[in-house]
Design an enzyme around this catalytic site. Structure first.
Site, PDB file in Angstrom:
ATOM      1  N   ASP A 181      23.753  16.373 -88.084  1.00 21.71           N
ATOM      2  CA  ASP A 181      23.287  15.213 -87.482  1.00 21.71           C
ATOM      3  C   ASP A 181      21.994  14.518 -88.274  1.00 21.71           C
ATOM      4  OD1 ASP A 181      23.375  13.279 -85.235  1.00 21.71           O
ATOM      5  OD2 ASP A 181      21.903  14.007 -83.959  1.00 21.71           O
ATOM      6  N   HIS A 216      23.975  10.316 -85.369  1.00 23.50           N
ATOM      7  CA  HIS A 216      24.516   9.841 -84.417  1.00 23.50           C
ATOM      8  C   HIS A 216      24.032   8.136 -83.914  1.00 23.50           C
ATOM      9  CE1 HIS A 216      21.300  11.435 -81.897  1.00 23.50           C
ATOM     10  NE2 HIS A 216      21.413  10.519 -81.323  1.00 23.50           N
ATOM     11  N   SER A 255      16.063   9.119 -80.804  1.00 24.47           N
ATOM     12  CA  SER A 255      16.685   9.897 -81.745  1.00 24.47           C
ATOM     13  C   SER A 255      16.528   9.493 -83.129  1.00 24.47           C
ATOM     14  CB  SER A 255      18.215   9.570 -81.535  1.00 24.47           C
ATOM     15  OG  SER A 255      18.722  10.593 -80.635  1.00 24.47           O
TER      16      SER A 255
END
Length: 401
Positions: free
Chosen positions: A178, A144, A258
């Site tokens: 992911d 992402h 992230s």
């Protein structure tokens, strides 16, 4: 809806029509400030089902390398294998009985192999984090974080800990889990992190997260492993859904983190942080001590596939599962003819209650548990037949790679 632990997860993961559970918790992307959602942009807000209690928001997060795990590489051409140090090719290191140092030492040793990512597309811009896994420039991060940069219009810049800003190229990613890999252009001699063995993690173990929350680079937080084997599903605004078999931690994770690693007290990657829970209904929410990381062993396997073949596949048992609130376990909706489950005698209507010693309380838990196994491994399922109330043990050999 159907979840299929038998299907290679190289696109949107199955099960997007799972019923959502109302909750005060939300999940938020951790990439930092972004433009409004649009075509080709990095993923935005994502929702996640966590059992019957949580709704999630994806959070990005920088963490870094390793204490004993940071490797200084020999110089060499980024295009040649000679002299390249690649942590994907090294065995996961068992943790020593006694940690080498405290948080201060972990941070000092790992930071050189942690990077910040700036991603721009025609429609938006976002930020995230990553870990250098080879001395010629491969970087492990979240899908992402780099979503939307996989075409000629996407641009990725990587900022090293020493302040250098270098262009990078999208390599490949797996939206279903992911996980993504990018490569810094014309790189050589970069410091590399070492992978630890996430199978050795224990609840209560100390861990450290290093990243760039809200653009504040080289931020260090510490905490413990709060829980293991948390099936966490996240869906972004673009409709892509990921499911991870997560490590839960209370180390503070915030937007912008992230893709960075969670490291043990010896500086080895034990997880890649991907998701947090938040009480905020919008905007840039902060950590409430519920963060989730992709186990390092799993991330390492997928990253190796992405670099080698450009796609990721996962072990399968050959069933379709459906979300059933009236069922305590994973309800099998259909069985693939000739597949591993069919050969083992599983039937539509069966409910899987355990995989080996692991309790399976809903269909996402079965998908996550199967994905985390090795190709060709034989697992023991505890299966309940609702019509008779009888349970049985079934051995299933997963598909090979």
């Amino acid at each position: 809806m159907n979840n299929d632990p038998t299907t290679p997860t190289t696109g949107r993961s199955p099960g997007d029509d799972y019923q959502q559970v109302t909750s005060p918790y939300q999940w938020q992307t951790a990439e930092g400030p972004q433009e409004p959602a649009g075509e080709g942009k990095p993923s935005g807000k994502r929702t996640v089902g966590l059992g019957t209690a949580l709704a999630l928001m994806l959070v990005g997060f920088i963490a870094s390398g390793s204490i004993v795990g940071l490797v200084a590489a020999n110089s060499g051409s980024g295009a040649d294998d000679a002299g390249v140090v690649n942590s994907l090719r090294e065995p996961s290191a068992p943790a020593p009985d006694t940690p080498v140092g405290g948080v201060e030492q972990v941070a000092a040793d790992v930071l050189p192999a942690v990077v910040s990512l700036q991603v721009a597309t025609r429609m938006s811009a976002g930020e995230g984090s990553g870990s250098i896994i080879s001395s010629d420039g491969y970087v492990l991060t979240n899908h992402h974080v780099v979503s939307g940069a996989d075409n000629q219009f996407g641009q990725i810049n990587v900022t090293l800990n020493d302040g250098r800003s270098l262009p990078a190229d999208y390599v490949a990613s797996d939206p279903a889990t992911d996980i993504a890999v990018v490569k810094i252009r014309d790189a050589s001699g970069l410091p590399v992190v070492q992978f630890g063995d996430s199978e050795q993690l224990r609840v209560g173990q100390e861990v450290v997260a290093i990243g760039s929350p809200l653009g504040l680079s080289a931020t260090v937080t510490s905490g413990i492993v709060s829980a293991l084997n948390r099936p966490v599903r996240a869906s972004d605004a673009g409709g892509e859904s990921s499911l991870i078999d997560a490590i839960q931690t209370d180390a503070a994770i915030n937007p912008g983190n992230s893709g960075g690693p969670l490291v043990d007290m010896n500086g080895r990657i034990v997880g890649m942080n991907s998701v947090i829970a938040s009480l905020s209904s919008g905007g840039e929410a902060g950590s409430i001590g519920l963060g989730f990381a992709i186990p390092a062993n799993f991330a390492k396997r997928v990253a190796d596939q992405l670099i080698t073949t450009g796609r990721a596949t996962h072990p399968m048992i050959g069933v379709q599962v459906a979300a059933r609130r009236d069922v305590d376990g994973a309800f099998i909706a259909s069985v693939e003819p000739g597949g591993p489950a069919d050969r083992a005698g599983l039937q539509a209507g069966d409910v899987v209650r355990r995989v080996n010693s692991r309790v399976i309380d809903h269909s996402d838990a079965l998908v996550a548990a199967i994905r985390s196994q090795e190709f060709g491994q034989t697992v023991t399922l505890e299966v309940l037949q609702p019509d008779t109330g009888q349970s049985r043990q079934v051995e299933v050999t997963l598909t090979s790679e």
